[in-house]
Scaffold this active site. Sequence first.
Site, mmCIF file in Angstrom:
data_model
loop_
_atom_site.group_PDB
_atom_site.id
_atom_site.type_symbol
_atom_site.label_atom_id
_atom_site.label_comp_id
_atom_site.label_asym_id
_atom_site.label_seq_id
_atom_site.Cartn_x
_atom_site.Cartn_y
_atom_site.Cartn_z
ATOM 1 N N ASP A 1 0.868 -1.179 0.000
ATOM 2 C CA ASP A 1 0.000 0.000 0.000
ATOM 3 C C ASP A 1 0.905 1.229 0.000
ATOM 4 O OD1 ASP A 1 0.938 0.289 2.599
ATOM 5 O OD2 ASP A 1 -1.032 0.296 3.543
ATOM 6 N N CYS B 1 3.586 -2.895 4.000
ATOM 7 C CA CYS B 1 2.679 -1.801 4.368
ATOM 8 C C CYS B 1 3.397 -1.004 5.460
ATOM 9 C CB CYS B 1 1.294 -2.309 4.784
ATOM 10 S SG CYS B 1 1.198 -3.257 6.311
ATOM 11 N N THR C 1 3.265 -1.291 8.709
ATOM 12 C CA THR C 1 3.755 -2.158 9.778
ATOM 13 C C THR C 1 4.078 -3.580 9.323
ATOM 14 O OG1 THR C 1 1.477 -2.792 10.252
ATOM 15 C CG2 THR C 1 2.394 -0.957 11.543
ATOM 16 N N GLY C 2 3.565 -3.971 8.175
ATOM 17 C CA GLY C 2 3.648 -5.375 7.739
ATOM 18 C C GLY C 2 2.505 -6.205 8.309
ATOM 19 N N GLY D 1 -1.254 -5.357 8.661
ATOM 20 C CA GLY D 1 -2.531 -5.414 7.944
ATOM 21 C C GLY D 1 -2.429 -6.224 6.664
ATOM 22 N N HIS E 1 11.097 -23.351 8.781
ATOM 23 C CA HIS E 1 10.164 -24.079 9.653
ATOM 24 C C HIS E 1 8.699 -23.904 9.266
ATOM 25 C CE1 HIS E 1 13.057 -24.564 13.344
ATOM 26 N NE2 HIS E 1 13.572 -25.003 12.211
ATOM 27 N N ASN E 2 8.326 -22.716 8.825
ATOM 28 C CA ASN E 2 6.897 -22.431 8.575
ATOM 29 C C ASN E 2 6.491 -22.546 7.115
ATOM 30 O OD1 ASN E 2 7.806 -19.933 10.795
ATOM 31 N ND2 ASN E 2 6.492 -21.605 11.446
ATOM 32 N N ARG F 1 9.819 -32.882 10.542
ATOM 33 C CA ARG F 1 8.794 -32.679 11.571
ATOM 34 C C ARG F 1 7.981 -31.401 11.313
ATOM 35 N NH1 ARG F 1 13.502 -30.660 13.685
ATOM 36 N NH2 ARG F 1 13.373 -28.792 15.004
ATOM 37 N N HIS F 2 8.594 -30.456 10.602
ATOM 38 C CA HIS F 2 7.872 -29.207 10.328
ATOM 39 C C HIS F 2 6.765 -29.405 9.296
ATOM 40 C CE1 HIS F 2 10.894 -27.311 12.723
ATOM 41 N NE2 HIS F 2 11.843 -27.828 11.958
ATOM 42 N N ARG G 1 3.471 -30.134 10.882
ATOM 43 C CA ARG G 1 2.865 -28.958 11.515
ATOM 44 C C ARG G 1 2.228 -28.049 10.481
ATOM 45 N NH1 ARG G 1 8.347 -28.767 15.074
ATOM 46 N NH2 ARG G 1 7.744 -30.464 16.469
HETATM 47 C C1 RB5 Z 1 -1.716 2.824 6.400
HETATM 48 O O1 RB5 Z 1 -1.740 4.081 7.000
HETATM 49 C C2 RB5 Z 1 -1.347 1.768 7.429
HETATM 50 O O2 RB5 Z 1 -2.413 1.565 8.301
HETATM 51 C C3 RB5 Z 1 -0.986 0.478 6.740
HETATM 52 O O3 RB5 Z 1 0.082 0.697 5.872
HETATM 53 C C4 RB5 Z 1 -0.555 -0.666 7.627
HETATM 54 O O4 RB5 Z 1 0.388 -0.272 8.553
HETATM 55 C C5 RB5 Z 1 -1.647 -1.443 8.207
HETATM 56 O O5 RB5 Z 1 -1.459 -2.456 8.893
#
Ligand code: RB5
Length: 148
Positions: free
Chosen positions: A8, A65, A67-68, A70, A98-99, A132-133, A136
């Site tokens: 985004d 995004c 924070t990574g 959303g 592992h995942n 083993r992974h 899971r």
């Molecule tokens: C957008 O402002 C922000 O909410 C989005 O990039 C992200 O961090 C959401 O998890």
Amino acid sequence: MRIAMGSDHGGFNLRLVIKAHLIEKGYEVVDFGCESKESVDYPDYALRVANAITSGDCELGVLVCGTGLGISIAANKVKGIIAAPVSDTFSAEMARRHNNANIIALGERVVGEGLALKIIDEFFGASFEGGRHAGRVDKIRTIEENYL
Ligand code: RB5
């Protein structure tokens, strides 16, 4: 390897930095946007990248995004996707080993460019260990089948 990428507006700059890095390393990148820093909704880009992977068009994906969070939460709603939000190199490696994560998600407002590129290198340099992974991860698939 073909890698699907998307972000985004909150991840726009970092996505371009990661894209250039992956291309320089010889990967083929399919970029699903967004196109600018104008505000957009991260689920739209998560879905594009998730579809590229579940269809078999791309093997792995990178989502960015703010924070990574959303964008990985949205991608994880798609059957067959294991999206790992990662902010450190150890977790990046383990997400593959592992995942068996098929998407790595980063936060542009969380990690700097230098760390982000090291995280990317760890993720793409690692392979699923199986053993083993595998059992899971199979159980995660069973949860998907029963609840998604
Ligand atoms: C957008 O402002 C922000 O909410 C989005 O990039 C992200 O961090 C959401 O998890």
